[in-house]
Design a protein around this motif. Structure first.
Motif, PDB file in Angstrom:
ATOM      1  N   ASP A  29       0.830  -1.210   0.000  1.00  0.00           N
ATOM      2  CA  ASP A  29       0.000   0.000   0.000  1.00  0.00           C
ATOM      3  C   ASP A  29       0.866   1.261   0.000  1.00  0.00           C
ATOM      4  OD1 ASP A  29      -2.533  -1.060  -0.142  1.00  0.00           O
ATOM      5  OD2 ASP A  29      -2.830  -1.117   2.028  1.00  0.00           O
ATOM      6  N   ASN A  30       1.906   1.274   0.809  1.00  0.00           N
ATOM      7  CA  ASN A  30       2.787   2.445   0.850  1.00  0.00           C
ATOM      8  C   ASN A  30       3.546   2.632  -0.453  1.00  0.00           C
ATOM      9  OD1 ASN A  30       2.033   3.150   3.433  1.00  0.00           O
ATOM     10  ND2 ASN A  30       3.678   1.988   4.396  1.00  0.00           N
ATOM     11  N   THR A  35      -4.563   3.150  -0.124  1.00  0.00           N
ATOM     12  CA  THR A  35      -4.630   3.084   1.338  1.00  0.00           C
ATOM     13  C   THR A  35      -4.990   1.709   1.897  1.00  0.00           C
ATOM     14  OG1 THR A  35      -5.149   5.406   1.395  1.00  0.00           O
ATOM     15  CG2 THR A  35      -5.555   4.188   3.393  1.00  0.00           C
ATOM     16  N   PRO A  36      -6.213   1.232   1.894  1.00  0.00           N
ATOM     17  CA  PRO A  36      -6.455  -0.007   2.642  1.00  0.00           C
ATOM     18  C   PRO A  36      -6.516  -1.262   1.778  1.00  0.00           C
ATOM     19  CG  PRO A  36      -8.545   1.011   2.243  1.00  0.00           C
ATOM     20  CD  PRO A  36      -7.490   1.887   1.593  1.00  0.00           C
ATOM     21  N   THR A  39      -3.653  -3.951   2.308  1.00  0.00           N
ATOM     22  CA  THR A  39      -3.640  -4.341   3.717  1.00  0.00           C
ATOM     23  C   THR A  39      -4.770  -5.326   3.996  1.00  0.00           C
ATOM     24  OG1 THR A  39      -2.697  -2.217   4.345  1.00  0.00           O
ATOM     25  CG2 THR A  39      -3.746  -3.491   6.083  1.00  0.00           C
TER      26      THR A  39
END
Length: 73
Positions: A29-30, A35-36, A39
């Motif tokens: 994600d990074n 964003t989610p 994850t």
């Protein structure tokens, strides 16, 4: 004692799978700036792998008859 060690290893396996999935998802994600998404995919994959591995590790303990030494402890 053998059963206790196997169950301890099973617990560590589950923890490593789930935490590894989360950390891997956060890392992706990074890198991608999403964003989610990854994850949550990491959590899902970690749970699936942990459940499958837990079944594979626990199946011999559930199907094998207890030995005399296991009953004494």
């Amino acid at each position: 004692m053998y059963v206790a060690v196997r169950l301890l290893g099973l617990g560590w396996y589950v923890i490593v799978c789930i935490v590894g999935g989360v950390l891997g998802g956060v890392w992706v994600d990074n890198r991608l700036g999403v964003t989610p998404l990854f994850t949550l995919m990491g959590v899902g994959l970690g749970l699936i792998v942990a459940a499958w591995g837990a079944y594979r590790l626990a199946a011999p303990l559930l199907t094998a008859p207890p030995t005399r030494k296991d009953n004494e402890e």
